[in-house]
Design an enzyme around this catalytic site. Structure first.
Site, PDB file in Angstrom:
ATOM      1  N   LYS A 114       0.884  -1.161   0.000  1.00  7.88           N
ATOM      2  CA  LYS A 114       0.000   0.000   0.000  1.00  7.88           C
ATOM      3  C   LYS A 114       0.924   1.214   0.000  1.00  7.88           C
ATOM      4  O   LYS A 114       1.626   1.485   0.982  1.00  7.88           O
ATOM      5  CB  LYS A 114      -0.912   0.024   1.214  1.00  7.88           C
ATOM      6  CG  LYS A 114      -1.867   1.211   1.172  1.00  7.88           C
ATOM      7  CD  LYS A 114      -2.569   1.440   2.494  1.00  7.88           C
ATOM      8  CE  LYS A 114      -3.364   2.747   2.398  1.00  7.88           C
ATOM      9  NZ  LYS A 114      -3.853   3.187   3.724  1.00  7.88           N
ATOM     10  N   GLY A 116      -8.071   9.232   9.511  1.00  2.69           N
ATOM     11  CA  GLY A 116      -8.435   9.279  10.920  1.00  2.69           C
ATOM     12  C   GLY A 116      -9.466  10.321  11.292  1.00  2.69           C
ATOM     13  O   GLY A 116      -9.799  10.474  12.470  1.00  2.69           O
ATOM     14  N   ALA A 135      -9.526   5.851   3.906  1.00  2.41           N
ATOM     15  CA  ALA A 135      -9.313   6.975   4.826  1.00  2.41           C
ATOM     16  C   ALA A 135     -10.581   7.775   5.073  1.00  2.41           C
ATOM     17  O   ALA A 135     -11.324   8.114   4.149  1.00  2.41           O
ATOM     18  CB  ALA A 135      -8.208   7.913   4.343  1.00  2.41           C
ATOM     19  N   GLY A 136     -10.815   8.062   6.350  1.00  2.88           N
ATOM     20  CA  GLY A 136     -11.887   8.955   6.755  1.00  2.88           C
ATOM     21  C   GLY A 136     -13.240   8.324   6.995  1.00  2.88           C
ATOM     22  O   GLY A 136     -14.179   9.019   7.395  1.00  2.88           O
ATOM     23  N   ASN A 175      -9.636   1.653   9.386  1.00  2.51           N
ATOM     24  CA  ASN A 175      -8.764   1.375  10.518  1.00  2.51           C
ATOM     25  C   ASN A 175      -9.271   2.073  11.776  1.00  2.51           C
ATOM     26  O   ASN A 175      -9.821   1.456  12.676  1.00  2.51           O
ATOM     27  CB  ASN A 175      -7.329   1.785  10.196  1.00  2.51           C
ATOM     28  CG  ASN A 175      -6.328   1.381  11.270  1.00  2.51           C
ATOM     29  OD1 ASN A 175      -5.135   1.551  11.093  1.00  2.51           O
ATOM     30  ND2 ASN A 175      -6.763   0.844  12.395  1.00  2.51           N
ATOM     31  N   THR A 176      -9.126   3.401  11.824  1.00  2.00           N
ATOM     32  CA  THR A 176      -9.393   4.146  13.047  1.00  2.00           C
ATOM     33  C   THR A 176     -10.787   3.893  13.604  1.00  2.00           C
ATOM     34  O   THR A 176     -10.955   3.683  14.810  1.00  2.00           O
ATOM     35  CB  THR A 176      -9.203   5.653  12.806  1.00  2.00           C
ATOM     36  OG1 THR A 176      -7.850   5.888  12.399  1.00  2.00           O
ATOM     37  CG2 THR A 176      -9.492   6.452  14.062  1.00  2.00           C
TER      38      THR A 176
END
Length: 266
Positions: A94, A155, A181-182, A203-204
């Site tokens: 990645k 995040g 992301a986001g 992830n987050t």
């Protein structure tokens, strides 16, 4: 299908920010994912002493996707990828080049440069990018296996703030599109999938949830719901109202009689 490998799950999970490796392992299992991304700087390449993150990821079930998180330019990203491969990790990467520290925005020039070098070096490259349709096409042309436009800042949990650009990328892409992301809630993942994205990376939102394992299951359900809705073909948006139960048959006659006193209702 990414490169020459097929996946049954459309949810990719990151491994940062979890309270413990054990919680991370359980959330990965609950998510149903078949690909997890890990920053090389969090891997103990010497494997000495204490627990290492790789001990908690089942390679028979999940493809390990090393990422170049922290790289400030193309040269650094290429070094990180080659180091991961030399350590015995898969030749998948990645690609992240994020020199800007506040919003972690990917550098389009350095990302394209690194992608060209890594593809020539035999890597399967999944680049993280701004939602830029022109850059996405350029990365396809140099041989990247996917394009991974951001939904919003890494995040931030703000969801798909780049929806118009993502729609163009999805429309034009000849490789899988992964919204990365986001994404802060399962509904965000569902929205990305409804737009035609092939997968999402989260992830987050999972890692910092009150119950990461339950949140991982929720994201799995959100991805599946969004994909099903996309395949079903959602109804188009309208500016005005349209009754779901139009006046037909005896209801239409009743409506007419009420409007004209001279008509006898049935």
């Amino acid at each position: 299908m990414i490169a020459d490998r097929s996946f049954t799950s459309r949810l990719i999970v990151g491994t940062g920010k979890f309270g413990s490796f054990e919680v991370m392992r359980d959330a990965i299992e609950a998510s149903g994912t078949e690909m997890v991304t890990v920053a090389l700087r969090r891997v103990d390449l010497e494997a000495t002493g204490g627990p290492d993150i790789l001990e908690f990821i089942d390679p028979a079930r999940c493809l390990l996707l090393p990422n170049t998180s922290g790289a400030a330019d193309a040269d650094e990203a290429v070094r990180i990828a080659r180091l991961a491969r030399a350590a015995g990790m898969p030749a998948w990467v990645k690609l992240e080049v994020t020199p800007e520290p506040r919003y972690l925005l990917p550098d389009p020039v350095e990302t394209l440069k690194a992608a060209e070098l890594l593809v020539r070096d035999g890597f399967t490259v999944l680049p993280y990018i701004n939602a830029d349709p022109v850059l996405a096409k350029r990365l396809e042309e140099v041989g990247c296996a996917t394009v991974m436009p951001l939904g919003s800042w890494i995040g931030s949990n703000q969801g798909v703030r780049t929806r118009d650009a993502v729609r163009i990328i999805v429309e034009q892409a000849t490789v899988p599109v992964v919204v990365d992301a986001g994404l802060g809630a399962p509904s965000h993942a569902a929205e990305a999938m409804e737009m035609g994205a092939d997968a999402v990376l989260v992830n987050t939102a999972i890692a910092v949830a009150g119950d990461p394992v339950a949140m991982a299951r929720a994201f799995q359900a959100g991805v599946e719901a969004g994909r099903t809705a996309y395949l079903a073909g959602r109804a188009s948006e309208r500016e005005d109202a349209e009754a779901s139960s139009p006046l037909t048959g005896f209801l239409e006659k009743l409506h007419t009689s009420q409007a004209d006193p001279g008509v006898t209702a049935l």
